[in-house]
Design an enzyme around this catalytic site. Structure first.
Site, PDB file in Angstrom:
ATOM      1  N   SER A  62       0.795  -1.231   0.000  1.00 28.03           N
ATOM      2  CA  SER A  62       0.000   0.000   0.000  1.00 28.03           C
ATOM      3  C   SER A  62       0.824   1.276   0.000  1.00 28.03           C
ATOM      4  O   SER A  62       0.253   2.374  -0.060  1.00 28.03           O
ATOM      5  CB  SER A  62      -0.969   0.003   1.187  1.00 28.03           C
ATOM      6  OG  SER A  62      -2.022  -0.903   0.949  1.00 28.03           O
ATOM      7  N   VAL A  63       2.140   1.181   0.054  1.00 32.13           N
ATOM      8  CA  VAL A  63       2.959   2.357  -0.223  1.00 32.13           C
ATOM      9  C   VAL A  63       2.629   2.858  -1.631  1.00 32.13           C
ATOM     10  O   VAL A  63       2.753   4.043  -1.933  1.00 32.13           O
ATOM     11  CB  VAL A  63       4.459   2.021  -0.071  1.00 32.13           C
ATOM     12  CG1 VAL A  63       5.352   3.112  -0.642  1.00 32.13           C
ATOM     13  CG2 VAL A  63       4.798   1.790   1.405  1.00 32.13           C
TER      14      VAL A  63
END
Length: 443
Positions: free
Chosen positions: A160-161
Site C-alpha cells: 500500500s505504499v
C-alpha cells in the site's frame, strides 16, 4: 451482491499482491510463526534449482505464494509469478547516491510502545522481519542493510505504499491544473456515476473520506475486498463465475454508504478509483504517468513495475514493486519539497499540500489508537508531530518515513508474517523517531 465465493476459494484466486494476504491479520494476536532467522527464504532454499524440489516450489495459482514463510520469498519476486507492467526509468544515467555510512546506528536504543524494556535498532530489524532498509540524512546514505531475498539490485513489493505514489500523482496533476479535486468523480469517469463514488469529489477520493460500502474485513467471506480481489485476479475465473472480470468492471458495482466527507475510511477501492480518474484526466495509465512524471526524473537505478489484472490494468491500490534505493530517492525528493536530481519533479505546492495533512477529526473516527493526532492527505499518513513527519505505509511492514526536521528519510521493505501494521508500529514508529533525534544530536 452477486456471486460471492467463499474465502478459501478466493484465497486461491487473489491478485498477486501480498497486500491481500491481510487475511493473515485475522489470525491470533500472537501466532506461532518462525522468527526472522528461521524463516529466512535463502536459508530455507525456496525456488532454488532447475526445477526446485516439489517441497520448495512457490506458485501463484495454488495460493502458496502468500503463505508464511513462503511470503518472505514472494515479496521480492512477484513478477516471476504473475503478469506485470513496467514503470520505465528511461534511458538516462542513474543519479549517484552519496554515502556517509555510520557505525553508531545499530546500537541505538529506544523503548517500544507499551514496553518497559529498551530495544536496539539492530534488534528491531529482525523483530520486524526487515528485508531491506536505507536511511538518508541530509541527502546522504548513512545506513543500508539487506536480508533474505532482497538485494541492492532486486525489487520488492511496496504494497500500500503504492497508494502514496498514486496520491502524489493526483496532487501533482492538481497543482498543474490538470485535475480539479473539487469536481465530482463522475465528471472524470462517467462509468462511476451510479456507483457509490459517483457524487463524491475527487478530493474525498484522494483523502479516503468517501461514503462507500466496502469492507476490508478479511475474516468476512462476504466482504467487498474479496470481490475486489476476485475481479482483479489475472488468472482464468472458475467455472460458473459471473462477476466482474477486472478492476474497471468491479468499481462501478460499489454502493454508497453514509455521507461523503464525514469520516476517514481506509479502503483500497478508493485508490483504484483514483487511478481511473488520473488515467482519464491525464490520458495515460498510472504506470505511464508514474514513469514520465516521477521515475524518469528521479534518476532511478532500476525500472519499477506494477502487477496487473487480466486486462492489463495496473493495481493502483498496492501493485508497485521497486528497488529499495529508488524508494529512498522518492522520499528524498519529497523531503526537498519536490526537487531532486537537478529538477523540480513534483510541484512544491503539491508537496506542501501533502505535508499540511488532512482532517484530524475525520481521521480520528477510524479508531487508529496507535496513531493519535494523525491525519490522511493525498494518500499519505501525516503524523503532525513536532518534526512534521509523514509516511507511506503498506502491509507486512513496508514504509517510507520522512522527517523534515531531522532531514531524514527511511525506506524499509519487510515481510512481517501478520499483515496489519498494528503489530509492527510499536517497534517501528518509536525507532524512527529515536533515530531522527540521534541524527539531530539530541540523544
Amino acid at each position: 451482491m452477486q456471486n460471492r465465493p467463499n474465502r478459501p476459494a478466493l484465497a486461491r484466486l487473489l491478485p498477486g499482491l501480498a497486500l491481500l494476504c491481510a487475511a493473515l491479520s485475522a489470525q491470533a494476536a500472537a501466532p506461532a510463526f518462525p522468527d526472522a532467522a528461521n524463516s529466512d527464504p535463502v536459508k530455507l532454499g525456496w525456488m532454488v534449482g532447475s526445477p526446485p524440489p516439489a517441497d520448495k516450489q512457490i506458485r501463484f495459482a495454488d495460493g502458496s505464494y502468500y503463505r508464511f514463510p513462503q511470503l518472505r520469498w514472494t515479496v521480492s519476486h512477484f513478477r516471476e509469478l504473475m503478469p506485470t507492467v513496467g514503470v520505465s526509468r528511461g534511458v538516462g544515467a542513474p543519479g549517484k547516491l552519496k554515502y556517509a555510512l555510520r557505525s553508531d546506528i545499530d546500537a541505538l536504543t529506544f523503548t517500544p510502545t507499551g514496553a518497559s524494556q529498551p530495544m536496539t535498532w539492530q534488534d528491531s530489524l529482525a523483530a520486524n522481519y526487515t528485508d531491506g532498509i536505507v536511511v538518508l540524512h541530509k541527502g546522504r546514505v548513512v545506513y543500508e542493510r539487506y536480508f533474505g531475498s532482497l538485494t541492492p539490485t532486486g525489487q520488492h513489493g511496496a504494497m500500500s505504499v503504492t497508494k502514496s505514489f498514486v496520491g502524489t500523482l493526483a496532487a501533482l496533476l492538481a497543482a498543474e491544473g490538470k485535475l480539479d479535486p473539487a469536481r465530482k468523480v463522475a465528471d472524470y469517469v462517467p462509468e462511476l456515476a451510479k456507483s457509490g463514488f459517483g457524487d463524491a469529489t475527487v478530493r474525498q477520493l484522494m483523502d479516503m473520506t468517501t461514503g462507500i460500502r466496502f469492507s476490508e474485513n478479511y475474516a468476512d467471506p462476504n466482504a467487498e475486498v474479496w470481490q475486489h480481489a476476485n475481479a482483479g485476479n489475472p488468472l482464468p475465473k472458475p467455472a460458473g463465475y459471473q462477476g466482474p472480470q477486472s478492476y474497471y468492471e468491479f468499481l462501478p458495482t460499489i454502493h454508497g454508504e453514509g455521507k461523503h466527507g464525514e469520516a476517514f475510511g481506509y479502503r483500497t477501492a478508493n485508490t483504484d478509483a483514483l487511478g481511473w480518474v488520473i488515467a482519464r484526466a491525464s490520458g495515460k495509465t498510472v504506470p505511464q504517468l508514474m514513469s514520465e512524471k516521477i521515475w524518469q526524473k528521479l534518476g532511478a537505478e532500476q525500472d519499477a513495475y506494477m502487477t496487473v489484472d487480466s486486462t492489463g490494468t495496473a493495481f493502483a491500490g498496492g501493485g508497485l514493486n521497486t528497488g529499495l534505493r529508488d524508494l529512498a530517492r522518492f522520499g528524498e525528493m519529497l523531503r526537498n519539497n519536490g526537487a531532486y536530481h537537478g529538477q523540480q519533479v513534483v510541484p512544491a505546492a503539491a508537496v506542501a499540500d501533502i505535508r499540511t495533512g488532512g482532517d484530524k477529526a475525520a481521521f480520528a473516527k477510524a479508531g487508529y489508537s496507535q496513531l493519535p493526532g494523525w491525519s490522511y492527505r493525498n494518500m499519505w499518513w501525516v503524523s503532525h508531530n513536532p518534526h512534521g513527519a509523514f509516511m507511506a505505509r503498506g502491509v507486512h511492514g513496508q514504509a517510507l518515513y520522512i522527517d523534515p526536521a531531522a532531514q531524514m528519510v527511511i525506506a524499509r521493505y519487510a515481510s512481517y508474517p501478520v499483515a496489519s501494521n498494528k503489530a509492527i508500529d510499536p517497534t517501528s514508529l518509536p525507532a524512527y523517531h529515536a533515530l531522527a533525534l540521534h541524527l539531530m544530536g539530541k540523544r
